[in-house]
Design a protein around this motif. Structure first.
Motif, PDB file in Angstrom:
ATOM      1  N   ASP A  19      36.081  36.820  37.580  1.00 29.83           N
ATOM      2  CA  ASP A  19      37.264  36.492  38.379  1.00 29.83           C
ATOM      3  C   ASP A  19      36.866  35.628  39.560  1.00 29.83           C
ATOM      4  OD1 ASP A  19      39.993  36.476  38.908  1.00 29.83           O
ATOM      5  OD2 ASP A  19      39.953  38.319  40.083  1.00 29.83           O
TER       6      ASP A  19
ATOM      7  N   HIS B 190      38.641  34.238  43.395  1.00 29.99           N
ATOM      8  CA  HIS B 190      39.753  34.121  44.342  1.00 29.99           C
ATOM      9  C   HIS B 190      39.401  33.124  45.418  1.00 29.99           C
ATOM     10  CE1 HIS B 190      42.875  37.057  43.232  1.00 29.99           C
ATOM     11  NE2 HIS B 190      41.887  37.676  42.627  1.00 29.99           N
TER      12      HIS B 190
ATOM     13  N   HIS C  14      38.571  43.267  40.263  1.00 28.24           N
ATOM     14  CA  HIS C  14      39.295  42.611  39.168  1.00 28.24           C
ATOM     15  C   HIS C  14      38.342  42.260  38.024  1.00 28.24           C
ATOM     16  CE1 HIS C  14      42.586  41.221  42.217  1.00 28.24           C
ATOM     17  NE2 HIS C  14      42.472  42.528  42.113  1.00 28.24           N
TER      18      HIS C  14
HETATM   19 MG    MG Z   1      41.985  38.534  40.530  1.00 26.46          MG
END
Ligand code: MG
Length: 160
Positions: free
Chosen positions: A8, A10, A42
């Motif tokens: 993941d 961000h 995540h």
């Molecule tokens: Mg995420």
């Protein structure tokens, strides 16, 4: 036994909170997200779901759903752990790599391991969290975002 991987990313923005592995990190910038932006949790959720072939985090917790706005990602991990448990799986071990240019995460690593182990209901010795910079290369190196890879091994007694 089954292996899973999760990934993941961000973006970072000034003035937002930074949480990684359920731990608040002191930082001038934090994660842009629909949830609390815990990019490490995540990635871990996706690794666990992947190992069990139970889909992905976006399928179970869509960011279009207002129920998940600002949600504590520890609750998402807890729900994923419950889903795996319902399928008869236990988590053998977790290994996470966080790529972040700043701040240095070393002071937080043990708390992060304890946080994840607590949610998964396993010993801290089964949870590894590692951090690296990217030597100022790429979007991570420019401080624009954070990238996380998670690998897990899960086990279901005697079944394939
Ligand atoms: Mg995420």
């Amino acid at each position: 036994m089954r292996i899973g991987n999760g990934y993941d990313v961000h973006a970072l923005a000034e003035g937002l909170p930074m949480r990684l592995c359920g731990v608040s990190v002191d930082s001038p910038a934090g994660f842009v997200a629909h949830s609390d932006g815990d990019v490490a949790i995540h990635a871990l959720c996706d690794a666990l779901l992947g190992a069990a072939a139970l889909g992905d985090i976006g399928q179970h917790f869509p960011d279009s759903d207002p129920r998940f706005k600002g949600i504590d990602s520890r609750l998402l991990l807890s729900e994923v752990a419950r889903m795996l448990s319902a399928e008869g799986y236990t988590t053998v071990n977790v290994d996470i790599t966080i790529a972040l240019q700043a701040p240095k995460l070393r002071p937080y690593i043990d708390s992060m391991r304890e946080s994840l182990a607590g949610i998964l209901g396993i010993g801290t010795a089964r949870v590894s969290v590692k951090a690296t910079t990217t030597e100022r290369l790429g979007f991570v190196g420019r401080g624009e975002g954070c990238e996380v890879w998670a690998t897990v091994l899960i086990d279901r007694d005697g079944q394939v």
